[in-house]
Design a protein around this motif. Structure first.
Motif, PDB file in Angstrom:
ATOM      1  N   MET A   1      39.850  40.262  97.440  1.00 21.56           N
ATOM      2  CA  MET A   1      39.479  39.224  98.406  1.00 21.56           C
ATOM      3  C   MET A   1      39.005  39.876  99.707  1.00 21.56           C
ATOM      4  SD  MET A   1      42.582  36.482  97.744  1.00 21.56           S
ATOM      5  CE  MET A   1      42.233  35.445  99.165  1.00 21.56           C
ATOM      6  N   ILE A   2      39.725  40.914 100.141  1.00 21.44           N
ATOM      7  CA  ILE A   2      39.331  41.645 101.351  1.00 21.44           C
ATOM      8  C   ILE A   2      38.047  42.429 101.093  1.00 21.44           C
ATOM      9  CG2 ILE A   2      40.045  43.312 103.090  1.00 21.44           C
ATOM     10  CD1 ILE A   2      41.780  40.808 103.041  1.00 21.44           C
ATOM     11  N   ALA A   3      38.024  43.149  99.958  1.00 19.22           N
ATOM     12  CA  ALA A   3      36.866  43.985  99.638  1.00 19.22           C
ATOM     13  C   ALA A   3      35.592  43.155  99.510  1.00 19.22           C
ATOM     14  CB  ALA A   3      37.126  44.750  98.332  1.00 19.22           C
ATOM     15  N   HIS A   4      35.673  42.078  98.758  1.00 21.65           N
ATOM     16  CA  HIS A   4      34.496  41.233  98.569  1.00 21.65           C
ATOM     17  C   HIS A   4      34.056  40.603  99.885  1.00 21.65           C
ATOM     18  CE1 HIS A   4      32.270  37.540  97.378  1.00 21.65           C
ATOM     19  NE2 HIS A   4      31.756  38.347  96.483  1.00 21.65           N
ATOM     20  N   GLY A   5      35.019  40.279 100.735  1.00 24.99           N
ATOM     21  CA  GLY A   5      34.672  39.745 102.044  1.00 24.99           C
ATOM     22  C   GLY A   5      33.823  40.720 102.843  1.00 24.99           C
ATOM     23  N   LEU A   6      34.220  41.980 102.852  1.00 26.32           N
ATOM     24  CA  LEU A   6      33.480  42.992 103.604  1.00 26.32           C
ATOM     25  C   LEU A   6      32.121  43.286 102.961  1.00 26.32           C
ATOM     26  CD1 LEU A   6      36.439  45.471 104.263  1.00 26.32           C
ATOM     27  CD2 LEU A   6      35.445  43.849 105.889  1.00 26.32           C
ATOM     28  N   ILE A   7      32.116  43.421 101.639  1.00 27.70           N
ATOM     29  CA  ILE A   7      30.871  43.778 100.934  1.00 27.70           C
ATOM     30  C   ILE A   7      29.850  42.648 101.024  1.00 27.70           C
ATOM     31  CG2 ILE A   7      29.855  44.381  98.709  1.00 27.70           C
ATOM     32  CD1 ILE A   7      32.682  45.507  97.965  1.00 27.70           C
ATOM     33  N   SER A   8      30.276  41.423 100.725  1.00 22.94           N
ATOM     34  CA  SER A   8      29.327  40.302 100.728  1.00 22.94           C
ATOM     35  C   SER A   8      28.783  40.048 102.129  1.00 22.94           C
ATOM     36  CB  SER A   8      29.995  39.040 100.172  1.00 22.94           C
ATOM     37  OG  SER A   8      31.115  38.668 100.952  1.00 22.94           O
ATOM     38  N   ALA A   9      29.633  40.207 103.147  1.00 27.18           N
ATOM     39  CA  ALA A   9      29.145  40.049 104.523  1.00 27.18           C
ATOM     40  C   ALA A   9      28.068  41.077 104.829  1.00 27.18           C
ATOM     41  CB  ALA A   9      30.306  40.181 105.515  1.00 27.18           C
ATOM     42  N   GLY A  10      28.278  42.313 104.380  1.00 29.29           N
ATOM     43  CA  GLY A  10      27.287  43.360 104.602  1.00 29.29           C
ATOM     44  C   GLY A  10      25.980  43.109 103.871  1.00 29.29           C
ATOM     45  N   LEU A  11      26.073  42.622 102.630  1.00 32.30           N
ATOM     46  CA  LEU A  11      24.859  42.373 101.853  1.00 32.30           C
ATOM     47  C   LEU A  11      24.049  41.216 102.431  1.00 32.30           C
ATOM     48  CD1 LEU A  11      26.139  42.859  98.183  1.00 32.30           C
ATOM     49  CD2 LEU A  11      24.833  44.462  99.591  1.00 32.30           C
ATOM     50  N   PHE A  12      24.732  40.152 102.858  1.00 35.44           N
ATOM     51  CA  PHE A  12      24.000  39.037 103.475  1.00 35.44           C
ATOM     52  C   PHE A  12      23.404  39.453 104.819  1.00 35.44           C
ATOM     53  CE2 PHE A  12      26.286  36.174 100.510  1.00 35.44           C
ATOM     54  CZ  PHE A  12      25.195  35.449 100.072  1.00 35.44           C
TER      55      PHE A  12
END
Length: 515
Positions: free
Chosen positions: A346-357
């Motif tokens: 949940m934390i990892a995807h939050g950081l990664i998806s924010a970066g990709l968007f």
């Protein structure tokens, strides 16, 4: 003495309500209608809020089952049912509040060059959204949780419909319809529990509910568990209820997409853990195998859809849905490392998806397109962004020593070894087969991610875009996210140490009662 003074200053109501007051201050007629002052005030407040949240994390007892920093209003909102507004934090909810503060600060930084109208209303709504989302994570009873859950919907609706353009209105409306539908069932379920608790003379905070919900009448447990589950699977979203998300993420402006993918979707996963898994685990074990199967199907289906897209934002939107399936499998596994993996991801995807968007927002802004065939080898024009996007995409496909690797492996391994397989429930014998099927998502994820990187940054079909000037804050946002993905990928214990007791205590309690 200094520690005691700091501890006394940590008021959970301030953590939740100050962002709301800050947002209302910006939109008030007394606040100057100056873009610079609005931005500085909003970002300055977010920096303060992030530091304030860090202090809460420093003083949370990560090895305690009870909530800390608990506060409630001194009066009842609905006296007939003894319903008040109350907040509290444990290691899990504190971590989610910290993620909310961090992502919101980066989203407001990104807004500087990506939002060009109605500044007062926009920054006001973003700060209100921060307060409301923090209220969901910090809620200490079902009523407070449900109220802040409902408040989030209109705020997101306006952020998407106004700043996403005319084409976004339909997507925002679809979001509102889907989430309101589930929220009505949630509110009815909360009301039933409050009414029962009033008759039974119970205290209805989460700590007491987690201990006593297993003793509720079986019909009440089934009704409440189903009602809350409906809201959560629509919000996460679980296949086949994902159709609203791909459009909403695609139409929303980049900073709003960052917040939606990184934080808002996680409220659904948070509720699934806090309410369905912790409170109604006896009933939820009957539903968990079906959710694992739906999560696996959704992972592969949306990954296939992402592979067939030719727009960067659409690829990332579909992939977001796919990777939320990893979290669902980990939560429903009923294993300690599966739950650990789900929270970590949940934390990892939050950081990664924010970066990709954020990355796609920069590309769309600078090159006036998000179409893969119109970009070509843009790495020559933005080499620094290229490196950072490579790191974030590498974590998305679970390259070792990145955050994506640890989270995905733990969640899927938890699903494969789920003790529910031994229970013989409906579809339980299919769990292992569908977890293996879900693992195909890692292969498909590598396929569409590498395709995106190749077509966007390294294609031989180079176009002359002229001189591209990047803002320092844009590079800084991606750099911070990429740095976090690597640091916690190399040292995941920086997060797992904070949640290991939470996972161990809850899973052991659950298994002792149902096996």
């Amino acid at each position: 003495m200094a520690v005691n003074f700091i501890f006394s200053c940590l008021n959970i109501f301030a953590l939740v309500l100050l962002p709301v007051f800050a947002g209302l201050t910006i939109v008030s007629p007394f606040f100057p209608n100056s873009v610079v002052k609005i931005r500085r005030f909003a970002k300055g407040f977010c920096i303060f809020n992030l530091i304030y949240t860090m202090f809460f994390m420093l003083f949370i007892n990560t090895e305690a089952a009870a909530f800390g920093f608990t506060k409630a209003l001194p009066f009842d909102i609905i006296p007939q049912l003894n319903i008040s507004i109350s907040f509290g934090l444990d290691s899990f909810s504190g971590l989610m509040c910290l993620l909310t503060s961090f992502i919101m600060l980066l989203a407001l930084m990104a807004s500087k060059t990506m939002i060009n109208s109605k500044y007062k209303f926009y920054y006001s709504l973003m700060l209100i959204l921060q307060g409301v989302t923090t209220g969901i994570f910090a809620a200490n009873d079902l009523f407070t949780f449900s109220i802040f859950w409902l408040l989030e919907i209109p705020v997101v609706y306006f952020l998407v419909s106004i700043w996403g353009g005319n084409a976004a209105k339909e997507s925002a409306f679809k979001y509102a319809i889907f989430t309101f539908s589930g929220s009505i069932l949630m509110l009815l379920s909360a009301a039933l529990i409050c009414a029962y608790g009033k008759d039974a003379g119970m205290i209805l905070n989460f700590g007491e509910l987690i201990k006593n919900a297993v003793n509720f009448p079986i019909v009440l447990q089934l009704t409440a568990c189903t009602g809350f589950l409906a809201a959560f699977i629509l919000k996460i979203p679980v296949f086949p209820f994902h159709i609203w998300l791909k459009d909403t993420l695609n139409k929303a402006p980049a900073p709003v997409s960052m917040v939606l993918a990184a934080i808002t979707l996680k409220t659904g996963a948070y509720g699934l853990i806090r309410i369905n898994l912790q409170m109604f685990y006896e009933i939820f074990q009957l539903m968990a195998p079906v959710l694992i199967i739906l999560g696996a199907i959704g992972m592969v289906y949306t990954s296939y859809c992402a592979l067939n897209q030719n727009d960067i934002k659409k690829i990332i939107s579909y992939s977001t849905i796919a990777h939320m399936g990893v979290i669902v499998i980990g939560i429903c596994s009923y294993t300690e490392f599966g739950l650990n993996g789900a929270i970590f991801y949940m934390i990892a995807h939050g950081l990664i998806s924010a970066g990709l968007f954020m990355g796609q927002g920069i590309i769309r802004q600078k090159f006036k397109t998000g179409k893969l065939k119109l970009l070509g080898g843009i790495s020559a024009y933005i080499p620094e962004i290229t490196i950072l996007m490579l790191i974030l995409c590498g974590s998305y496909i679970a390259i070792p020593f990145t955050m994506g690797f640890s989270g995905q492996i733990l969640s899927l391994a938890g699903g494969f070894s789920s003790p529910l397989i031994e229970k013989g429930f409906f579809a339980a014998n299919l769990i292992q087969m569908f977890v293996i099927f879900a693992s195909l998502c890692i292969i498909l994820s590598a396929a569409y991610t590498l395709r995106l990187l190749h077509k966007t940054f390294f294609s031989l079909e180079e176009y002359d875009f002229g001189k591209i000037q990047l803002s320092n804050h844009q590079t800084a946002i991606l750099a911070l996210l990429a740095f976090a993905v690597i640091i916690f990928g190399i040292y995941p214990n920086g997060i797992t140490d904070n949640i290991s007791f939470f996972s161990n205590f809850n899973i052991n309690t659950i298994l002792e009662n149902i096996f």
